[in-house]
Design a protein around this motif. Structure first.
Motif, PDB file in Angstrom:
ATOM      1  N   GLY A 219       0.802  -1.168  -0.044  1.00  0.00           N
ATOM      2  CA  GLY A 219      -0.039   0.059  -0.021  1.00  0.00           C
ATOM      3  C   GLY A 219       0.860   1.222   0.171  1.00  0.00           C
ATOM      4  N   MET A 220       0.159   2.466  -0.412  1.00  0.00           N
ATOM      5  CA  MET A 220       0.948   3.501  -0.279  1.00  0.00           C
ATOM      6  C   MET A 220       1.377   4.142   1.146  1.00  0.00           C
ATOM      7  SD  MET A 220      -1.491   6.114  -2.945  1.00  0.00           S
ATOM      8  CE  MET A 220      -0.880   5.966  -4.788  1.00  0.00           C
ATOM      9  N   PHE A 221       2.813   4.595   1.022  1.00  0.00           N
ATOM     10  CA  PHE A 221       3.282   5.102   2.206  1.00  0.00           C
ATOM     11  C   PHE A 221       3.550   6.595   2.022  1.00  0.00           C
ATOM     12  CE2 PHE A 221       4.196   1.053   2.989  1.00  0.00           C
ATOM     13  CZ  PHE A 221       4.469   0.795   4.580  1.00  0.00           C
ATOM     14  N   PHE A 222       3.097   7.287   3.148  1.00  0.00           N
ATOM     15  CA  PHE A 222       3.437   8.803   3.160  1.00  0.00           C
ATOM     16  C   PHE A 222       4.335   9.052   4.478  1.00  0.00           C
ATOM     17  CE2 PHE A 222      -0.337   7.871   1.055  1.00  0.00           C
ATOM     18  CZ  PHE A 222      -0.514   8.525   0.033  1.00  0.00           C
ATOM     19  N   GLU A 223       5.136  10.250   4.445  1.00  0.00           N
ATOM     20  CA  GLU A 223       6.243  10.476   5.330  1.00  0.00           C
ATOM     21  C   GLU A 223       5.410  11.136   6.505  1.00  0.00           C
ATOM     22  OE1 GLU A 223       9.028  13.630   4.626  1.00  0.00           O
ATOM     23  OE2 GLU A 223      10.468  12.466   5.575  1.00  0.00           O
ATOM     24  N   GLN A 224       4.349  11.876   6.580  1.00  0.00           N
ATOM     25  CA  GLN A 224       3.649  12.610   7.483  1.00  0.00           C
ATOM     26  C   GLN A 224       2.269  12.308   7.476  1.00  0.00           C
ATOM     27  OE1 GLN A 224       4.662  16.874   7.720  1.00  0.00           O
ATOM     28  NE2 GLN A 224       6.729  16.320   7.288  1.00  0.00           N
ATOM     29  N   PHE A 225       1.642  12.487   8.861  1.00  0.00           N
ATOM     30  CA  PHE A 225       0.180  12.248   8.833  1.00  0.00           C
ATOM     31  C   PHE A 225      -0.806  12.794   8.220  1.00  0.00           C
ATOM     32  CE2 PHE A 225       1.229   9.611  12.980  1.00  0.00           C
ATOM     33  CZ  PHE A 225       0.598   8.527  12.420  1.00  0.00           C
ATOM     34  N   SER A 226      -0.321  14.502   7.862  1.00  0.00           N
ATOM     35  CA  SER A 226      -1.152  15.408   7.159  1.00  0.00           C
ATOM     36  C   SER A 226      -1.210  15.105   5.675  1.00  0.00           C
ATOM     37  CB  SER A 226      -0.548  16.751   7.506  1.00  0.00           C
ATOM     38  OG  SER A 226       1.105  16.804   6.915  1.00  0.00           O
ATOM     39  N   THR A 227      -0.257  14.291   5.229  1.00  0.00           N
ATOM     40  CA  THR A 227      -0.410  13.926   3.716  1.00  0.00           C
ATOM     41  C   THR A 227      -0.928  12.771   3.614  1.00  0.00           C
ATOM     42  OG1 THR A 227       2.098  14.609   3.455  1.00  0.00           O
ATOM     43  CG2 THR A 227       1.049  13.531   1.826  1.00  0.00           C
ATOM     44  N   THR A 228      -0.846  11.756   4.774  1.00  0.00           N
ATOM     45  CA  THR A 228      -1.901  10.594   4.583  1.00  0.00           C
ATOM     46  C   THR A 228      -3.322  10.772   4.935  1.00  0.00           C
ATOM     47  OG1 THR A 228       0.070   9.299   5.836  1.00  0.00           O
ATOM     48  CG2 THR A 228      -2.121   8.327   5.844  1.00  0.00           C
ATOM     49  N   ALA A 229      -3.370  11.898   5.469  1.00  0.00           N
ATOM     50  CA  ALA A 229      -5.071  12.353   5.787  1.00  0.00           C
ATOM     51  C   ALA A 229      -5.494  12.734   4.341  1.00  0.00           C
ATOM     52  CB  ALA A 229      -5.061  13.353   6.946  1.00  0.00           C
ATOM     53  N   GLN A 230      -4.861  13.596   3.795  1.00  0.00           N
ATOM     54  CA  GLN A 230      -5.198  14.239   2.464  1.00  0.00           C
ATOM     55  C   GLN A 230      -5.188  13.209   1.477  1.00  0.00           C
ATOM     56  OE1 GLN A 230      -5.744  17.477   2.344  1.00  0.00           O
ATOM     57  NE2 GLN A 230      -6.715  17.023   0.350  1.00  0.00           N
ATOM     58  N   ALA A 231      -4.455  12.192   1.401  1.00  0.00           N
ATOM     59  CA  ALA A 231      -4.602  11.054   0.581  1.00  0.00           C
ATOM     60  C   ALA A 231      -5.877  10.401   0.830  1.00  0.00           C
ATOM     61  CB  ALA A 231      -3.306  10.044   0.656  1.00  0.00           C
ATOM     62  N   ALA A 232      -6.360  10.290   2.008  1.00  0.00           N
ATOM     63  CA  ALA A 232      -7.727   9.597   2.336  1.00  0.00           C
ATOM     64  C   ALA A 232      -8.796  10.303   1.880  1.00  0.00           C
ATOM     65  CB  ALA A 232      -7.664   9.334   3.865  1.00  0.00           C
ATOM     66  N   ILE A 233      -8.698  11.735   2.206  1.00  0.00           N
ATOM     67  CA  ILE A 233      -9.596  12.665   1.659  1.00  0.00           C
ATOM     68  C   ILE A 233     -10.074  12.522   0.039  1.00  0.00           C
ATOM     69  CG2 ILE A 233     -10.220  15.050   1.579  1.00  0.00           C
ATOM     70  CD1 ILE A 233      -8.651  15.490   4.081  1.00  0.00           C
ATOM     71  N   THR A 234      -8.929  12.410  -0.451  1.00  0.00           N
ATOM     72  CA  THR A 234      -9.013  12.400  -2.166  1.00  0.00           C
ATOM     73  C   THR A 234      -9.643  10.770  -2.524  1.00  0.00           C
ATOM     74  OG1 THR A 234      -6.887  11.590  -2.288  1.00  0.00           O
ATOM     75  CG2 THR A 234      -7.219  14.108  -2.194  1.00  0.00           C
ATOM     76  N   GLY A 235      -9.707   9.955  -1.748  1.00  0.00           N
ATOM     77  CA  GLY A 235     -10.350   8.786  -1.932  1.00  0.00           C
ATOM     78  C   GLY A 235      -9.347   7.893  -2.436  1.00  0.00           C
ATOM     79  N   LEU A 236      -8.107   7.740  -2.161  1.00  0.00           N
ATOM     80  CA  LEU A 236      -7.112   6.946  -2.502  1.00  0.00           C
ATOM     81  C   LEU A 236      -7.076   5.490  -1.449  1.00  0.00           C
ATOM     82  CD1 LEU A 236      -4.031   9.160  -3.065  1.00  0.00           C
ATOM     83  CD2 LEU A 236      -5.350   7.636  -4.448  1.00  0.00           C
ATOM     84  N   GLY A 237      -7.854   5.565  -0.247  1.00  0.00           N
ATOM     85  CA  GLY A 237      -7.726   4.423   0.372  1.00  0.00           C
ATOM     86  C   GLY A 237      -8.237   4.865   1.706  1.00  0.00           C
ATOM     87  N   VAL A 238      -7.928   3.909   2.713  1.00  0.00           N
ATOM     88  CA  VAL A 238      -8.319   3.863   4.170  1.00  0.00           C
ATOM     89  C   VAL A 238      -7.188   4.224   4.891  1.00  0.00           C
ATOM     90  CG1 VAL A 238      -9.492   2.852   6.285  1.00  0.00           C
ATOM     91  CG2 VAL A 238     -10.140   2.419   3.939  1.00  0.00           C
ATOM     92  N   ALA A 239      -7.054   5.295   5.621  1.00  0.00           N
ATOM     93  CA  ALA A 239      -6.009   5.463   6.666  1.00  0.00           C
ATOM     94  C   ALA A 239      -6.109   5.374   8.009  1.00  0.00           C
ATOM     95  CB  ALA A 239      -5.502   7.084   6.284  1.00  0.00           C
ATOM     96  N   LEU A 240      -5.095   4.699   8.609  1.00  0.00           N
ATOM     97  CA  LEU A 240      -5.283   4.704  10.080  1.00  0.00           C
ATOM     98  C   LEU A 240      -4.604   5.853  10.678  1.00  0.00           C
ATOM     99  CD1 LEU A 240      -6.142   2.495  12.035  1.00  0.00           C
ATOM    100  CD2 LEU A 240      -3.902   1.430  12.128  1.00  0.00           C
ATOM    101  N   LEU A 241      -5.316   6.592  11.269  1.00  0.00           N
ATOM    102  CA  LEU A 241      -5.074   8.183  11.564  1.00  0.00           C
ATOM    103  C   LEU A 241      -5.306   8.248  12.883  1.00  0.00           C
ATOM    104  CD1 LEU A 241      -6.394   9.901   8.687  1.00  0.00           C
ATOM    105  CD2 LEU A 241      -3.893   9.356   8.960  1.00  0.00           C
ATOM    106  N   PRO A 242      -4.350   8.955  13.717  1.00  0.00           N
ATOM    107  CA  PRO A 242      -4.594   9.520  15.325  1.00  0.00           C
ATOM    108  C   PRO A 242      -5.758  10.394  15.143  1.00  0.00           C
ATOM    109  CG  PRO A 242      -2.228   9.718  14.485  1.00  0.00           C
ATOM    110  CD  PRO A 242      -2.804   9.450  13.589  1.00  0.00           C
ATOM    111  N   THR A 243      -6.613  10.008  15.852  1.00  0.00           N
ATOM    112  CA  THR A 243      -7.924  11.122  15.821  1.00  0.00           C
ATOM    113  C   THR A 243      -7.575  12.497  16.515  1.00  0.00           C
ATOM    114  OG1 THR A 243      -8.509  10.183  18.179  1.00  0.00           O
ATOM    115  CG2 THR A 243      -9.585   8.998  16.057  1.00  0.00           C
ATOM    116  N   LEU A 244      -6.744  12.621  17.092  1.00  0.00           N
ATOM    117  CA  LEU A 244      -6.268  13.922  17.856  1.00  0.00           C
ATOM    118  C   LEU A 244      -5.632  14.806  16.962  1.00  0.00           C
ATOM    119  CD1 LEU A 244      -2.880  14.457  18.642  1.00  0.00           C
ATOM    120  CD2 LEU A 244      -3.436  12.590  20.173  1.00  0.00           C
TER     121      LEU A 244
END
Length: 304
Positions: A219-244
């Motif tokens: 699966g896709m890897f991203f360096e920072q959570f902010s980028t991972t979150a943006q990838a999820a927002i664009t519909g690229l997949g499901v991200a496991l993110l810290p809710t805080l």
């Protein structure tokens, strides 16, 4: 102490030497320091006489560093940098209220900085100098008072104080969830999963907590959570993110739970880390007290 003073060259001699070593020219050093070429030459000659070691080889109007000069130049440059940094801190906070803090990038921008106005209102005399750091480092080689770190409390040579655990949740765009109905954790196995490099085992741990053994795919890897979150927002997949770190996205609906199964790893948490020598540094003491309260409030809020 008297011996140490005798070993200390003058600041003007060190400045002349550093400038000449960096530029490779007595003339260029003189122009930079607003001195004559002869004055720079005399300063360096006096320094060489004090050290008893030649620092430059002078040949045909050109100068090059000797091996001893190269080694000395690196140390002098670092020492002058530290003196300059200390001078700036005193100028910007004459009461000594400067805290040099390393923070994780997304934690700093998403969680800490939005809360800092409350700290500044309570402690207006404290000035925080931020530096972003992704990995642990050696405080002996970094000009920092403290760091906020995520992981185990195993920072060598430092005091680690637990702040709060991290709750993660599988999140995705509403459109992705509509196209991929998810009713159980097992449904996620076949879906594109988004990863963050700082938590390479996060999905494995989450699946294990659901009783599922899963071998990680590519699966896709991203360096920072902010980028991972943006990838999820664009519909690229499901991200496991810290809710805080994604409260805003969860409130505005751009990220929704793919499955309402939050997970916390009790062995890993956010920590305030500092050398024991800085434990009584007043700005750090004030920040620590405030940070512990802010983290306790955040943890209580997640528990409700």
């Amino acid at each position: 102490m008297g011996l140490q003073r005798r070993l200390l060259p003058s600041m003007s001699a060190l400045s002349a030497f550093e400038a000449a070593a960096r530029t490779g020219s007595f003339t260029a050093a003189a122009q930079e320091l607003a001195l004559t070429q002869g004055a720079v030459s005399r300063q360096i000659k006096a320094l060489e006489d004090q050290l008893g070691v030649p620092l430059f080889v002078r040949r045909d109007q050109r100068v090059t560093l000797t091996p001893a000069g190269e080694s000395y130049a690196a140390e002098v440059r670092e020492a002058l940098h530290r003196v300059g940094a200390a001078t700036l801190r005193v100028m910007t906070a004459p009461q000594g209220g400067v805290l040099k803090l390393a923070v994780l990038p997304t934690f700093g921008t998403r969680w800490l900085v939005p809360r800092l106005p409350a700290f500044q209102a309570a402690h207006p005399q404290v000035i925080i100098h931020f530096m972003t750091k992704m990995e642990p480092f050696d405080f002996r080689s970094e000009d920092l008072d403290a760091a906020i770190h995520f992981g185990a409390a195993d920072w060598p040579g430092a005091v680690c104080e637990r702040l709060m655990e991290e709750e993660v949740l599988p999140l995705c765009a509403p459109s992705f969830l509509a196209a991929h109905p998810i009713r159980a954790a097992a449904d996620l196995v076949a879906l594109p999963l988004l990863h963050t490099t700082s938590r390479p085992e996060a999905w494995r741990d989450w699946f294990a907590a659901q009783g599922i053994e899963r071998h990680e795919g590519a699966g896709m890897f991203f360096e920072q959570f902010s980028t991972t979150a943006q990838a999820a927002i664009t519909g690229l997949g499901v991200a496991l993110l810290p809710t805080l770190l994604v409260q805003a996205e969860m409130r505005d609906g751009s990220l929704v739970p793919a499955l309402d199964r939050p997970y916390r790893n009790p062995d890993r948490a956010y920590h305030l880390v500092h050398p024991s020598s800085r434990a009584h540094h007043p700005p750090l003491m004030a920040f620590r007290e405030w940070l512990l309260g802010a983290c306790a409030s955040a943890s209580a809020g997640r528990g409700r």
